[in-house]
Enzyme design. Structure first.
Site, PDB file in Angstrom:
ATOM      1  N   GLN A   1       0.830  -1.214   0.000  1.00 54.87           N
ATOM      2  CA  GLN A   1       0.000   0.000   0.000  1.00 54.87           C
ATOM      3  C   GLN A   1       0.864   1.265   0.000  1.00 54.87           C
ATOM      4  OE1 GLN A   1      -1.985   0.924   3.639  1.00 54.87           O
ATOM      5  NE2 GLN A   1      -3.320   2.473   2.704  1.00 54.87           N
TER       6      GLN A   1
ATOM      7  N   ILE B   1       8.669  -9.236  -3.155  1.00 53.80           N
ATOM      8  CA  ILE B   1       8.788 -10.684  -3.390  1.00 53.80           C
ATOM      9  C   ILE B   1       7.992 -11.114  -4.625  1.00 53.80           C
ATOM     10  CG2 ILE B   1       9.405 -11.530  -1.077  1.00 53.80           C
ATOM     11  CD1 ILE B   1       6.371 -11.946  -0.595  1.00 53.80           C
TER      12      ILE B   1
ATOM     13  N   TYR C   1       2.316  -7.341  16.161  1.00 52.74           N
ATOM     14  CA  TYR C   1       2.789  -6.270  15.285  1.00 52.74           C
ATOM     15  C   TYR C   1       3.366  -5.112  16.109  1.00 52.74           C
ATOM     16  CZ  TYR C   1       2.269  -2.468  11.829  1.00 52.74           C
ATOM     17  OH  TYR C   1       2.475  -1.402  10.999  1.00 52.74           O
TER      18      TYR C   1
ATOM     19  N   LYS D   1       7.160  -3.633  16.306  1.00 55.52           N
ATOM     20  CA  LYS D   1       7.489  -2.240  15.989  1.00 55.52           C
ATOM     21  C   LYS D   1       8.194  -1.565  17.176  1.00 55.52           C
ATOM     22  CE  LYS D   1       6.106  -1.835  11.740  1.00 55.52           C
ATOM     23  NZ  LYS D   1       7.105  -1.668  10.677  1.00 55.52           N
TER      24      LYS D   1
ATOM     25  N   ILE E   1      -3.350   4.615   7.402  1.00 50.50           N
ATOM     26  CA  ILE E   1      -3.155   5.386   6.161  1.00 50.50           C
ATOM     27  C   ILE E   1      -4.283   5.078   5.171  1.00 50.50           C
ATOM     28  CG2 ILE E   1      -1.600   5.875   4.234  1.00 50.50           C
ATOM     29  CD1 ILE E   1       0.735   5.154   6.000  1.00 50.50           C
TER      30      ILE E   1
END
Ligand code: SER
Length: 317
Positions: free
Chosen positions: A13, A36, A143, A147, A173
């Protein structure tokens, strides 16, 4: 002097639009896109493209040497919702790709790194409103844990080895060019597609779930500004809080209804509600605004207008 840019995860994205923006800014041949899998026609035709698995150090190193890369943007990652399904794989992808680029910089094979962090570094015990840059951080998602650990490593590599790594804690976003995959804030994109297609959206978050969000144009501008700011302006080497707007599903619905009055929303919250509930509602990004003059430009209605204008033709509206 080496001066080419490598984007890892260029087909995602953010990667897609970042590739376009960097190619516009520096010239197509200066920006090597990689992922990939192959990208869309525009990505493949406009400039160099390489297949790279970001978890494979040698394959990144080979391309860095071949193209004389100086800057790497690491956009490959597994997002929050998917990471809850594949915790070990998410940890492996998110951390090993980061160590690969940090170590390339430590060995002086590249000069500068952009690595995105997220509002997911915060957790249920973090103050939810106007969340400060420095505060309690006990992320409860895989996640978010990856981070937060990544941020600590970025700062460590800067302090210990002088690695020029820069980072932003992106809010959700919103964009129309490339669909996101596996995030919790993705509802705020899907809602536009379903509004145009079915005039109705079944939301996987509850009414009242306020989250920080940003339009892609603003997120890309922030990224480019941070990366081109002079080194002395970058006072935070973990990751900068970044804010634009905050809203809940009822508010984005009302914004869409200004243009599509019959649009309806229904709620069927799933496991992603727990993830959203652990994140802040709004972010204090004073440091970014002071250090490198960050300022957002899209509010919710401007985002809605641009999303519907760009997605409309896809659904013949
Ligand atoms: N947008 C991301 C997600 O929802 C958060 O960084 O997973």
């Amino acid at each position: 002097m080496k001066s080419r840019i490598l984007i890892l995860g260029a087909c995602g994205q953010i990667g897609t639009e970042l590739t376009t923006a960097l190619r516009q800014k520096y010239g197509n041949h200066k920006v090597i896109a990689s992922d990939i899998r192959e990208g869309d026609d525009e990505m493949m035709e406009n400039g160099p493209f390489e297949i790279i698995d970001a978890t494979n150090y040698e394959s990144i190193e080979n391309i860095v040497i071949q193209y004389e890369i100086s800057e790497v943007y690491l956009m490959a990652a597994m997002l929050s919702a998917t990471a809850e399904k594949f915790p070990a794989k998410a940890w492996q992808l998110n951390m090993s790709s980061l160590f690969n680029v940090l170590n390339l910089a430590k060995e002086k094979k590249i000069e500068k790194i952009f690595w995105p962090s997220s509002i997911a570094v915060f957790g249920p015990s973090t103050p939810k409103v106007n969340t400060p840059q420095r505060t309690v951080m006990e992320p409860s998602t895989v996640y978010g844990i990856s981070k937060q650990a990544g941020e600590r490593w970025c700062e460590y590599y800067f302090n210990k080895y002088g690695v020029d790594v820069r980072s932003i804690r992106y809010p959700g976003i919103i964009s129309w060019q490339t669909l996101p995959g596996g995030g919790t804030t993705d509802y705020a994109i899907d809602i536009y597609h379903k509004a145009l297609k079915h005039n109705k959206y079944i939301c996987f978050l509850k009414s009242g779930t306020t989250l920080p969000m940003i339009y892609m144009d603003d997120a890309i501008r922030a990224t480019l500004d941070l990366m081109s700011a002079s080194s002395e302006k970058i006072k935070i080497r973990s990751s900068y809080n970044l804010a634009a707007i905050s809203f809940e599903p009822e508010e984005i619905t009302a914004s869409i209804q200004k243009q599509l009055p019959d649009f309806k929303i229904e709620y069927e919250p799933d496991f992603r509600q727990n993830i959203a509930d652990s994140w802040p509602q709004s972010i204090d990004d004073t440091n970014a605004r002071v250090d490198w003059e960050w300022k957002h430009s899209y509010d919710l209605d401007a985002i809605t207008e641009d999303m519907l204008k760009n997605l409309g033709p896809k659904y013949n509206s």
